[in-house]
Design a protein around this motif. Structure first.
Motif, PDB file in Angstrom:
ATOM      1  N   ARG A 149       0.820  -1.220   0.000  1.00  0.00           N
ATOM      2  CA  ARG A 149       0.000   0.000   0.000  1.00  0.00           C
ATOM      3  C   ARG A 149       0.852   1.267   0.000  1.00  0.00           C
ATOM      4  N   LYS A 150       0.256   2.341  -0.536  1.00  0.00           N
ATOM      5  CA  LYS A 150       0.947   3.631  -0.563  1.00  0.00           C
ATOM      6  C   LYS A 150       1.195   4.119   0.862  1.00  0.00           C
ATOM      7  N   PRO A 151       2.295   4.886   1.063  1.00  0.00           N
ATOM      8  CA  PRO A 151       2.536   5.452   2.386  1.00  0.00           C
ATOM      9  C   PRO A 151       1.345   6.315   2.845  1.00  0.00           C
ATOM     10  N   TYR A 152       1.139   6.339   4.147  1.00  0.00           N
ATOM     11  CA  TYR A 152       0.121   7.188   4.776  1.00  0.00           C
ATOM     12  C   TYR A 152      -1.309   6.811   4.378  1.00  0.00           C
ATOM     13  N   THR A 153      -1.551   5.528   4.098  1.00  0.00           N
ATOM     14  CA  THR A 153      -2.918   5.086   3.794  1.00  0.00           C
ATOM     15  C   THR A 153      -3.358   3.932   4.694  1.00  0.00           C
ATOM     16  N   THR A 154      -2.535   3.610   5.720  1.00  0.00           N
ATOM     17  CA  THR A 154      -2.879   2.508   6.621  1.00  0.00           C
ATOM     18  C   THR A 154      -2.561   2.913   8.059  1.00  0.00           C
ATOM     19  N   VAL A 155      -3.518   2.638   8.982  1.00  0.00           N
ATOM     20  CA  VAL A 155      -3.245   2.872  10.401  1.00  0.00           C
ATOM     21  C   VAL A 155      -3.509   1.585  11.177  1.00  0.00           C
ATOM     22  N   PHE A 156      -2.588   1.273  12.113  1.00  0.00           N
ATOM     23  CA  PHE A 156      -2.833   0.207  13.083  1.00  0.00           C
ATOM     24  C   PHE A 156      -3.497   0.870  14.278  1.00  0.00           C
TER      25      PHE A 156
END
Ligand code: ZN
Ligand code: ZN
Length: 259
Positions: A149-156
């Protein structure tokens, strides 16, 4: 300065409409209403519409058995609503025993299938991802990395891993959600994780009604209580409360692509 709460479950029956209105009259500028199954995703979209907020839709790993062709189709239809700004919460949760009559391996397989299907949905429609991962970090990362995934598109969300894991996630452009647990005395992990990565990769979240911060543990949580979390982050980072609020609000706007 008002605070933005990136992870809430205001569809919980303990919240009345007045309660939510009061939260927004207080120190809270807005929130994301996060779904955890199809029904509660619908409710979250309704709340976002009613209060001029945003929503995330998704099927939580514990509800993974309900993720079939039909519910997936319903979910992607729901995701077309303009208030929906993320897919979540989705992921893997190996904390509890498998459902009656199934094995641990069965449960893992069902959760992985649901996670992958919804990851694919997020890719297809270009929405960011709210990941729930509990006692399942290695499997979660293995699946996630395949999607590149692209940076800054996923949060844990509600991150409880180590500083090493936080650093590893940061290397892949993944954010962590920080909430009430950072104020708990036995939660050294959370504090070390916050210390290990730049503030720009942290989202503020209550996960309300759960996880009230110290000194309010055991009470019904709400976005206003983030002030305790912010104080703790400011202390860990050695910066002011205002700096934490401003940066984290900017982070939320960037993550959800809020205008
Ligand atoms: Zn969760
Ligand atoms: Zn949640």
């Amino acid at each position: 300065m008002k605070i933005y709460d990136t992870h809430t479950h205001y569809d919980d029956e303990r919240y009345s409409p007045n309660y939510i209105a009061d939260v927004l009259d207080g120190n809270t500028s807005g929130f994301c209403a996060v779904g955890c199954n199809l029904e509660r995703s619908r409710l979250s979209v309704g709340i976002a519409e009613r209060y001029g907020q945003i929503a995330a839709v998704g099927i939580h790993p514990q509800d993974a058995p309900e993720c079939n062709a039909e519910t997936k189709a319903e979910l992607s239809k729901l995701a077309e609503n303009p208030v929906v700004k993320a897919i979540g919460e989705i992921g893997l949760d190996y904390h509890y025993d498998p459902p009656e009559g199934t094995t641990f391996d069965d449960m893992k397989a069902v959760q992985k299938q649901a996670f992958i299907a919804q990851l694919q949905l997020a890719e297809n429609i270009g929405l960011p991802l709210i990941v729930h991962s509990r006692d399942a970090m290695a499997d979660t990362l293995e699946i996630l990395y395949k999607f590149n995934r692209k940076p800054y598109t996923t949060v844990f969300h509600c991150f409880s891993g180590s500083a090493e894991t936080a650093t590893e996630l940061h290397k892949h452009g993944i954010l962590i959600g920080v909430g009430g647990t950072v104020t708990y005395k036995n939660a050294k992990n959370s504090a070390n994780a916050v210390r290990a990565i730049p503030l720009e990769y942290i989202l503020l979240e209550t996960d309300c009604p759960y996880l009230s911060p110290v000194p309010l543990r055991g009470t019904l949580n709400h976005s206003g209580n983030l002030s305790y979390v912010i104080e703790k982050i400011a202390e860990i980072k050695g910066i002011t409360v205002d700096e934490v609020v401003k940066t984290c609000n900017d982070n939320a706007a960037r993550f959800f692509k809020l205008a």
